[in-house]
Design a protein around this motif. Structure first.
Motif, PDB file in Angstrom:
ATOM      1  N   VAL A 140       0.865  -1.230  -0.011  1.00 48.81           N
ATOM      2  CA  VAL A 140      -0.073   0.026   0.200  1.00 48.81           C
ATOM      3  C   VAL A 140       1.080   1.193   0.056  1.00 48.81           C
ATOM      4  O   VAL A 140       1.871   1.394   0.631  1.00 48.81           O
ATOM      5  N   PHE A 141       0.517   2.292  -0.676  1.00 52.50           N
ATOM      6  CA  PHE A 141       1.292   3.459  -0.994  1.00 52.50           C
ATOM      7  C   PHE A 141       0.317   4.721  -0.380  1.00 52.50           C
ATOM      8  O   PHE A 141      -0.973   4.750  -0.825  1.00 52.50           O
ATOM      9  N   ALA A 142       0.826   5.292   0.516  1.00 48.98           N
ATOM     10  CA  ALA A 142      -0.043   6.408   0.946  1.00 48.98           C
ATOM     11  C   ALA A 142       0.772   7.874   0.972  1.00 48.98           C
ATOM     12  O   ALA A 142       1.856   7.823   1.249  1.00 48.98           O
ATOM     13  N   ASP A 143      -0.047   8.765   0.648  1.00 52.25           N
ATOM     14  CA  ASP A 143       0.423  10.368   0.544  1.00 52.25           C
ATOM     15  C   ASP A 143      -0.547  11.278   0.718  1.00 52.25           C
ATOM     16  O   ASP A 143      -1.684  10.701   0.671  1.00 52.25           O
ATOM     17  N   ALA A 144      -0.275  12.413   0.676  1.00 52.83           N
ATOM     18  CA  ALA A 144      -1.116  13.638   0.636  1.00 52.83           C
ATOM     19  C   ALA A 144      -0.895  14.696   0.031  1.00 52.83           C
ATOM     20  O   ALA A 144       0.347  15.208  -0.230  1.00 52.83           O
ATOM     21  N   LEU A 145      -1.794  15.458  -0.728  1.00 55.30           N
ATOM     22  CA  LEU A 145      -1.691  16.354  -1.370  1.00 55.30           C
ATOM     23  C   LEU A 145      -2.345  17.673  -0.672  1.00 55.30           C
ATOM     24  O   LEU A 145      -3.373  17.653   0.040  1.00 55.30           O
ATOM     25  N   THR A 146      -1.568  18.886  -0.863  1.00 55.13           N
ATOM     26  CA  THR A 146      -2.104  19.945  -0.146  1.00 55.13           C
ATOM     27  C   THR A 146      -2.582  20.940  -1.105  1.00 55.13           C
ATOM     28  O   THR A 146      -2.004  21.135  -2.255  1.00 55.13           O
ATOM     29  N   ILE A 147      -3.989  21.291  -1.106  1.00 50.70           N
ATOM     30  CA  ILE A 147      -4.574  22.019  -2.252  1.00 50.70           C
ATOM     31  C   ILE A 147      -5.309  23.181  -1.591  1.00 50.70           C
ATOM     32  O   ILE A 147      -5.614  23.209  -0.045  1.00 50.70           O
ATOM     33  N   THR A 148      -5.957  24.129  -2.284  1.00 51.80           N
ATOM     34  CA  THR A 148      -6.589  25.101  -1.540  1.00 51.80           C
ATOM     35  C   THR A 148      -7.672  25.095  -2.309  1.00 51.80           C
ATOM     36  O   THR A 148      -8.175  24.921  -3.470  1.00 51.80           O
ATOM     37  N   VAL A 149      -8.903  25.257  -1.489  1.00 47.67           N
ATOM     38  CA  VAL A 149     -10.514  25.096  -1.917  1.00 47.67           C
ATOM     39  C   VAL A 149     -11.160  26.287  -1.427  1.00 47.67           C
ATOM     40  O   VAL A 149     -10.715  27.076  -0.248  1.00 47.67           O
ATOM     41  N   ARG A 150     -12.284  26.526  -2.049  1.00 54.00           N
ATOM     42  CA  ARG A 150     -13.249  27.832  -1.384  1.00 54.00           C
ATOM     43  C   ARG A 150     -14.084  26.959  -0.646  1.00 54.00           C
ATOM     44  O   ARG A 150     -14.794  26.237  -1.067  1.00 54.00           O
ATOM     45  N   GLU A 151     -14.372  27.501   0.608  1.00 57.59           N
ATOM     46  CA  GLU A 151     -15.584  27.229   1.493  1.00 57.59           C
ATOM     47  C   GLU A 151     -16.254  28.701   1.995  1.00 57.59           C
ATOM     48  O   GLU A 151     -15.452  29.415   2.637  1.00 57.59           O
ATOM     49  N   GLY A 152     -17.440  28.732   1.327  1.00 59.49           N
ATOM     50  CA  GLY A 152     -18.312  29.777   1.448  1.00 59.49           C
ATOM     51  C   GLY A 152     -17.522  31.128   1.008  1.00 59.49           C
ATOM     52  O   GLY A 152     -17.115  30.909  -0.576  1.00 59.49           O
ATOM     53  N   ALA A 153     -17.057  32.160   1.525  1.00 57.54           N
ATOM     54  CA  ALA A 153     -16.241  33.344   1.028  1.00 57.54           C
ATOM     55  C   ALA A 153     -14.946  33.192   1.199  1.00 57.54           C
ATOM     56  O   ALA A 153     -14.182  34.249   1.147  1.00 57.54           O
ATOM     57  N   ARG A 154     -14.286  32.057   1.891  1.00 59.66           N
ATOM     58  CA  ARG A 154     -12.990  32.137   2.109  1.00 59.66           C
ATOM     59  C   ARG A 154     -12.378  30.961   1.195  1.00 59.66           C
ATOM     60  O   ARG A 154     -12.823  29.909   0.790  1.00 59.66           O
ATOM     61  N   VAL A 155     -11.109  31.320   1.072  1.00 59.22           N
ATOM     62  CA  VAL A 155     -10.090  30.195   0.490  1.00 59.22           C
ATOM     63  C   VAL A 155      -9.426  29.731   1.591  1.00 59.22           C
ATOM     64  O   VAL A 155      -8.349  30.260   2.210  1.00 59.22           O
ATOM     65  N   VAL A 156      -9.405  28.430   1.782  1.00 62.78           N
ATOM     66  CA  VAL A 156      -8.610  27.625   2.914  1.00 62.78           C
ATOM     67  C   VAL A 156      -7.563  26.354   2.158  1.00 62.78           C
ATOM     68  O   VAL A 156      -7.843  26.086   0.888  1.00 62.78           O
ATOM     69  N   THR A 157      -6.842  26.227   2.949  1.00 62.97           N
ATOM     70  CA  THR A 157      -5.709  24.995   2.631  1.00 62.97           C
ATOM     71  C   THR A 157      -6.262  23.630   3.193  1.00 62.97           C
ATOM     72  O   THR A 157      -6.637  23.700   4.549  1.00 62.97           O
ATOM     73  N   CYS A 158      -6.545  22.523   2.374  1.00 62.58           N
ATOM     74  CA  CYS A 158      -6.793  21.270   2.853  1.00 62.58           C
ATOM     75  C   CYS A 158      -5.910  20.200   2.489  1.00 62.58           C
ATOM     76  O   CYS A 158      -4.999  20.525   1.702  1.00 62.58           O
ATOM     77  N   SER A 159      -5.963  19.207   3.128  1.00 60.70           N
ATOM     78  CA  SER A 159      -4.880  17.818   2.743  1.00 60.70           C
ATOM     79  C   SER A 159      -5.916  16.941   2.061  1.00 60.70           C
ATOM     80  O   SER A 159      -6.981  16.478   2.497  1.00 60.70           O
ATOM     81  N   VAL A 160      -5.523  16.350   0.972  1.00 58.01           N
ATOM     82  CA  VAL A 160      -6.116  15.357   0.288  1.00 58.01           C
ATOM     83  C   VAL A 160      -5.418  14.122   0.666  1.00 58.01           C
ATOM     84  O   VAL A 160      -4.159  13.827   0.106  1.00 58.01           O
ATOM     85  N   LEU A 161      -5.783  13.167   1.121  1.00 62.85           N
ATOM     86  CA  LEU A 161      -5.276  11.939   1.808  1.00 62.85           C
ATOM     87  C   LEU A 161      -5.483  10.674   0.858  1.00 62.85           C
ATOM     88  O   LEU A 161      -6.692  10.536   0.506  1.00 62.85           O
ATOM     89  N   LEU A 162      -4.463  10.088   0.241  1.00 62.96           N
ATOM     90  CA  LEU A 162      -4.614   9.125  -0.945  1.00 62.96           C
ATOM     91  C   LEU A 162      -4.010   7.936  -0.464  1.00 62.96           C
ATOM     92  O   LEU A 162      -3.005   7.870   0.232  1.00 62.96           O
TER      93      LEU A 162
END
Length: 258
Positions: A140-162
């Motif tokens: 199994v290979f595990a990694d995370a990507l850091t992306i910016t997403v829009r939540e309401g009126a804000r732009v926040v940073t999230c992690s996508v776990l894969l």
């Protein structure tokens, strides 16, 4: 992606055939002008593999999906983007309606668009929660990507776990994806527990970066699995080392820094 792309294309073909017949498939409607008469199957080569498209046949005349067969490159790109967006953000009638219009399909009723959105949403949910019974996934290979997403009126940073795994036939498969507010021990633990609940067992080796959150989560959820540091991440860590001018970094310093 290949399966969802195939199912989405066939949904669109069926919906447009219903539009040509002026009635939905299998429904007795006094306004019906034609009837369906089976399918003719055709292979369509895409960047994600060959898909089996089922073009509906009509009892009178013929149905030719020119939007697909004559503009396949543009259509494939639009459909792939739509399926990926549906996987990440969910399916809405508005997104499906925008997709239909971008493909040049006109006259589609709101009820047809809504039905297609519901069907695509179910496809995505089935894939995300499917039992992991094609294993055992020993690697199994595990990694995370850091992306910016829009939540309401804000732009926040999230992690996508894969997580990807090698199945019993030797092919790599996407096991799961989860969006978290941050890459932490708790987020990785919850992600691994979800994979385990869906049937991920007998894991022999997990490869990832050296993030302390993921290493603790692996020890908690998969205590019998071995862990190996990803060599790509390791090489990147080495290349990111910056020694002061005139100071030589020795092997001992490098090992401590990493």
């Amino acid at each position: 992606m290949r399966q969802m792309l195939q199912d989405t294309i066939n949904l669109l073909l069926s919906a447009q055939a219903d539009q040509v017949c002026a009635a939905e498939y299998g429904v007795n409607d006094p306004d019906r002008t034609n009837r369906r008469n089976g399918y003719r199957h055709r292979d369509l080569d895409t960047r994600v593999g060959t898909v089996d498209i089922a073009v509906p046949k009509l009892r009178q005349g013929s149905y030719y999906p020119d939007w697909l067969l004559e503009h396949r490159t543009r259509v494939e790109s639009a459909l792939t983007s739509a399926v990926a967006t549906a996987y990440l953000k969910g399916v809405s009638t508005r997104r499906m309606d925008d997709l239909v219009k971008s493909l040049g399909i006109t006259g589609m009723s709101k009820s047809q668009v809504s039905t297609m959105a519901t069907d695509l949403d179910q496809m995505v949910e089935d894939f995300r929660t499917r039992p992991l019974d094609a294993g055992p996934y020993l690697y199994v290979f595990a990694d995370a990507l850091t992306i910016t997403v829009r939540e309401g009126a804000r732009v926040v940073t999230c992690s996508v776990l894969l997580a990807t795994g090698i199945n019993a036939e030797g092919f790599r498969q996407i096991l799961g994806m989860q969006i978290a507010t941050a890459e932490s021990t708790s987020s990785w633990t919850g992600f691994f527990r979800d994979l385990k609940a869906r049937g991920l067992t007998a894991v022999g080796l997990i490869t990832s970066d050296a993030h302390c959150g993921i290493s603790h989560a692996i020890g908690d959820v998969f205590p019998d699995a071995s862990w190996q540091r990803c060599r790509t991440h390791y090489a990147k860590n080495l290349s990111d080392i910056r020694a002061p001018v005139g100071v030589e970094v020795g092997a001992h310093d490098v090992s401590l820094h990493c």
